[in-house]
Motif scaffolding. Sequence first.
Motif, PDB file in Angstrom:
ATOM      1  N   PHE A   1     116.734  -0.720   6.754  1.00  0.00           N
ATOM      2  CA  PHE A   1     117.788   0.099   7.346  1.00  0.00           C
ATOM      3  C   PHE A   1     118.194  -0.504   8.680  1.00  0.00           C
ATOM      4  CE2 PHE A   1     117.090   3.446   4.369  1.00  0.00           C
ATOM      5  CZ  PHE A   1     118.151   4.333   4.512  1.00  0.00           C
ATOM      6  N   ASP A   2     119.441  -0.551   8.950  1.00  0.00           N
ATOM      7  CA  ASP A   2     120.036  -0.916  10.238  1.00  0.00           C
ATOM      8  C   ASP A   2     120.996  -2.080  10.116  1.00  0.00           C
ATOM      9  OD1 ASP A   2     118.680   1.084  11.465  1.00  0.00           O
ATOM     10  OD2 ASP A   2     117.319  -0.197  12.596  1.00  0.00           O
ATOM     11  N   ASN A   3     120.484  -3.168   9.496  1.00  0.00           N
ATOM     12  CA  ASN A   3     121.314  -4.358   9.364  1.00  0.00           C
ATOM     13  C   ASN A   3     121.693  -4.956  10.713  1.00  0.00           C
ATOM     14  OD1 ASN A   3     122.711  -6.328   7.943  1.00  0.00           O
ATOM     15  ND2 ASN A   3     124.645  -5.209   8.060  1.00  0.00           N
ATOM     16  N   THR A   4     120.717  -5.106  11.569  1.00  0.00           N
ATOM     17  CA  THR A   4     120.958  -5.776  12.848  1.00  0.00           C
ATOM     18  C   THR A   4     120.932  -7.283  12.613  1.00  0.00           C
ATOM     19  OG1 THR A   4     118.611  -5.826  13.408  1.00  0.00           O
ATOM     20  CG2 THR A   4     119.842  -3.898  14.093  1.00  0.00           C
ATOM     21  N   PRO A   5     121.393  -8.048  13.591  1.00  0.00           N
ATOM     22  CA  PRO A   5     121.514  -9.494  13.391  1.00  0.00           C
ATOM     23  C   PRO A   5     120.222 -10.188  12.952  1.00  0.00           C
ATOM     24  CG  PRO A   5     122.716  -8.851  15.344  1.00  0.00           C
ATOM     25  CD  PRO A   5     121.989  -7.628  14.864  1.00  0.00           C
ATOM     26  N   ILE A   6     119.084  -9.679  13.361  1.00  0.00           N
ATOM     27  CA  ILE A   6     117.848 -10.374  13.030  1.00  0.00           C
ATOM     28  C   ILE A   6     117.591 -10.497  11.540  1.00  0.00           C
ATOM     29  CG2 ILE A   6     116.606  -9.947  15.177  1.00  0.00           C
ATOM     30  CD1 ILE A   6     115.305  -7.543  13.902  1.00  0.00           C
TER      31      ILE A   6
ATOM     32  N   ALA B   1     120.136  -5.017   3.257  1.00  0.00           N
ATOM     33  CA  ALA B   1     119.966  -3.914   4.199  1.00  0.00           C
ATOM     34  C   ALA B   1     121.029  -2.843   4.084  1.00  0.00           C
ATOM     35  CB  ALA B   1     119.960  -4.453   5.622  1.00  0.00           C
ATOM     36  N   ILE B   2     120.631  -1.639   4.441  1.00  0.00           N
ATOM     37  CA  ILE B   2     121.583  -0.551   4.580  1.00  0.00           C
ATOM     38  C   ILE B   2     122.262  -0.758   5.919  1.00  0.00           C
ATOM     39  CG2 ILE B   2     121.826   1.909   5.026  1.00  0.00           C
ATOM     40  CD1 ILE B   2     121.315   1.476   2.168  1.00  0.00           C
ATOM     41  N   ASP B   3     123.551  -0.873   5.908  1.00  0.00           N
ATOM     42  CA  ASP B   3     124.274  -1.103   7.149  1.00  0.00           C
ATOM     43  C   ASP B   3     124.596   0.222   7.821  1.00  0.00           C
ATOM     44  OD1 ASP B   3     125.801  -2.929   8.945  1.00  0.00           O
ATOM     45  OD2 ASP B   3     127.431  -1.616   8.309  1.00  0.00           O
ATOM     46  N   GLN B   4     124.032   0.410   8.984  1.00  0.00           N
ATOM     47  CA  GLN B   4     124.302   1.637   9.721  1.00  0.00           C
ATOM     48  C   GLN B   4     125.607   1.463  10.478  1.00  0.00           C
ATOM     49  OE1 GLN B   4     122.424   3.932   8.576  1.00  0.00           O
ATOM     50  NE2 GLN B   4     121.120   4.491  10.275  1.00  0.00           N
ATOM     51  N   PRO B   5     126.586   2.237  10.158  1.00  0.00           N
ATOM     52  CA  PRO B   5     127.894   2.068  10.798  1.00  0.00           C
ATOM     53  C   PRO B   5     127.919   2.721  12.177  1.00  0.00           C
ATOM     54  CG  PRO B   5     127.989   3.819   9.194  1.00  0.00           C
ATOM     55  CD  PRO B   5     126.586   3.314   9.174  1.00  0.00           C
ATOM     56  N   ILE B   6     127.068   2.217  13.028  1.00  0.00           N
ATOM     57  CA  ILE B   6     126.946   2.833  14.351  1.00  0.00           C
ATOM     58  C   ILE B   6     128.235   2.746  15.155  1.00  0.00           C
ATOM     59  CG2 ILE B   6     125.689   2.788  16.526  1.00  0.00           C
ATOM     60  CD1 ILE B   6     123.364   1.552  15.017  1.00  0.00           C
ATOM     61  N   ALA B   7     128.784   1.548  15.170  1.00  0.00           N
ATOM     62  CA  ALA B   7     130.009   1.357  15.955  1.00  0.00           C
ATOM     63  C   ALA B   7     131.104   2.307  15.484  1.00  0.00           C
ATOM     64  CB  ALA B   7     130.467  -0.082  15.842  1.00  0.00           C
ATOM     65  N   LYS B   8     131.261   2.379  14.191  1.00  0.00           N
ATOM     66  CA  LYS B   8     132.303   3.233  13.633  1.00  0.00           C
ATOM     67  C   LYS B   8     132.032   4.696  13.973  1.00  0.00           C
ATOM     68  CE  LYS B   8     134.805   3.044   9.306  1.00  0.00           C
ATOM     69  NZ  LYS B   8     134.625   2.608   7.907  1.00  0.00           N
ATOM     70  N   THR B   9     130.774   5.060  13.879  1.00  0.00           N
ATOM     71  CA  THR B   9     130.416   6.437  14.172  1.00  0.00           C
ATOM     72  C   THR B   9     130.679   6.780  15.631  1.00  0.00           C
ATOM     73  OG1 THR B   9     128.700   6.250  12.492  1.00  0.00           O
ATOM     74  CG2 THR B   9     128.567   8.119  13.984  1.00  0.00           C
ATOM     75  N   VAL B  10     130.285   5.889  16.501  1.00  0.00           N
ATOM     76  CA  VAL B  10     130.523   6.121  17.922  1.00  0.00           C
ATOM     77  C   VAL B  10     132.023   6.204  18.178  1.00  0.00           C
ATOM     78  CG1 VAL B  10     130.349   5.110  20.221  1.00  0.00           C
ATOM     79  CG2 VAL B  10     128.390   5.056  18.694  1.00  0.00           C
ATOM     80  N   SER B  11     132.730   5.349  17.502  1.00  0.00           N
ATOM     81  CA  SER B  11     134.178   5.340  17.643  1.00  0.00           C
ATOM     82  C   SER B  11     134.764   6.700  17.240  1.00  0.00           C
ATOM     83  CB  SER B  11     134.735   4.223  16.765  1.00  0.00           C
ATOM     84  OG  SER B  11     136.118   4.283  16.710  1.00  0.00           O
ATOM     85  N   ARG B  12     134.292   7.216  16.128  1.00  0.00           N
ATOM     86  CA  ARG B  12     134.751   8.543  15.696  1.00  0.00           C
ATOM     87  C   ARG B  12     134.378   9.601  16.725  1.00  0.00           C
ATOM     88  NH1 ARG B  12     135.478   9.452  10.223  1.00  0.00           N
ATOM     89  NH2 ARG B  12     136.035  11.546  10.862  1.00  0.00           N
TER      90      ARG B  12
END
Lengths: 351, 351
Positions: A288-293, A303-314
């Motif tokens: 879970f997360d799909n960070t660059p590492i 990985a499950i890509d957590q759409p953090i940026a999109k969520t924060v944007s919303r």
Amino acid sequence: MARVRKTVTIRDVAEDAGVSLQTVSRVVNGGPNVRPQVRDKVRASIERLGYVPSLAAQRMSGSRSYIILALNDRERTLADWRERRGTDWVDQMLLGGILTCSRHGYRMMVELVDTHSDHVERELGAALSALQPDGVILTPPHSENRLITELLAARGIPFARIGSDAEGPGIALTMGDEGAAHLATTRLAELGHTRIAMIAGPASYSLSGWRIAGWKRALAERGLPSEGLLEVGDFGYESGTRAARALLDRNPDVTAIIASSDQMALAALEVARDRSLAVPRDLSLISFDNTPIVRFSQPPLTAIDQPIAKTVSRAVEQLIARGQAAEGGAVIEVAAGLVERSSTALAPARA
Amino acid sequence: MARVRKTVTIRDVAEDAGVSLQTVSRVVNGGPNVRPQVRDKVRASIERLGYVPSLAAQRMSGSRSYIILALNDRERTLADWRERRGTDWVDQMLLGGILTCSRHGYRMMVELVDTHSDHVERELGAALSALQPDGVILTPPHSENRLITELLAARGIPFARIGSDAEGPGIALTMGDEGAAHLATTRLAELGHTRIAMIAGPASYSLSGWRIAGWKRALAERGLPSEGLLEVGDFGYESGTRAARALLDRNPDVTAIIASSDQMALAALEVARDRSLAVPRDLSLISFDNTPIVRFSQPPLTAIDQPIAKTVSRAVEQLIARGQAAEGGAVIEVAAGLVERSSTALAPARA
DNA sequence: ACAAGTCTTGAGAACGCTCTCAAAATGTGC
DNA sequence: GCACATTTTGAGAGCGTTCTCAAGACTTGT
């Protein structure tokens, strides 16, 4: 040698355009009731003089501060950062936030606050008083911290809770953790895996519970077992190592593991290597997360890509739109996706 | 149902402590000439009421804004971020900056500005007018952007240029690129390598030149060759792939490569894998940056650790200390270190 | 053409703080 | 104990905006 050019103020514009201060203000803020002709004249002056309103002055005059405050857990962030483990969450949040803010003429500010400290109220209170933000974005575990949400509610500051779908004060934004875990599990089942384990996050994060639920639901749908296949970590690398070892010790027949963070998945990968289990031949891995590492590990992880940026944007958009209305209730979901890389494959043939 | 508690202002404190507004201000700002007895009384009131000065009001009254603005290259940052390549530079800068700022009662704000746009002046100008920061931190490639440095100098805003040691306006902070490259090269030579190649960054970054210089100096000191062993990339992954291929095609006998970024080093690692060159057995690799991704690659990479956070921290301190004095000239060096992991080993025995 | 609207504009206060400068309190030397 | 220097305190203006409210300029209906 022209030193320190004096700042251009609204007064300069007013003078230049031959109108009153107030009229300029109206034009700047898109107020109604200004004759098109006057509006254009003022706009021209603004352009020519290069006028930009001072944030501080705007704030002072009782209107908005045009600042959105993003709160992160200090302890966890600093630990990840000092040990060079990556602080992708902060990145995603900062960049997603900045972009959306700037599109609306807002600014984003990041603040680190300790969850476990009894200074929370003091620290956060100070930040709020100093900055007087128009909105606050809470990330886990702050999203579910009563002290924080109550403080914000009491002050009447609109806020968004990310990664938390409990109804409650403020706007809740979830990244569909139940569905994401269900997705990952189902994908593994489709690949023929029947012993699919999960390394979950701590119970103090409600998203941990949702992920477990999604995993269980997917297993149940296919009549697969879950008993003994669950371990709990704290999202960190070491806990991942412990969890993966315990899991494989107890269930040598496990062929797939879903880890609730990239760190823990990477740890599981290392444990597999130690035990000469090839990934993905002998063991499939989804994190879970799909960070660059996880893009640069060997093999790169699915990985499950957590759409953090999109969520924060919303979240930013909601906060800006709602303005002073800090009423709660809304729950918004931004769905996560699965990024397939090379750590997943068909289940090995039964021994 | 206590709604929106009114903000505590300096006036409330003054009243509570039975002194004038001005006296409270003096206490808050650590002014001289206040009787200890009065100071304590005021402090007690501040404590009791939970007073925190409003940033906006402070700024308004002509004093400092308590804001440090950090400028990053928008194009590069967004590209790295969207493609999930990691934006560790932003992290380091943000966190290093935030910590130091908060220690001095300041705040840090991050702004993305395009280098190549002719809107630079407009964008940056708008940010400066809106925020009126007390100082600005420039990162490469902005550090060497004339338009930007001149705009800042003209406005009389103190600024620090990171990763740039050219004397000039503002404070320059370098991370000792010449020395770092020399260190890496020397270390490889000590391990017996004689054909040590370098994948440098673009010439538009002056640090690229310094790194090449350090590499050449170390080679020269030991009578080792540098001809044909230099390739130039743009710090990105793809350019690293191209460079590594060209290098190995031209010099099959190369046993060590220093890459000017983690991305390029990872690319070289992949190229080596493609060619069945084992790292570090057949090829040693050292990268620059030491971002989280190189800890989790296989093998983990030996890297020059760029002390970005520390450097930004120093920059913040300088900016705060210098106050209005935007005079240039100072050059500060924060030395980089070498973090040895598993991508470096003794040179293979000569064929 | 006049009263009653509506639209557009501007004057002045307010926001919370720091600055300047003068007044009050205290200290010093003889 | 008096003139003087020094320290401590406070009053009032000003920072750049937006807000409130009233005045002026147009419309419109009759």
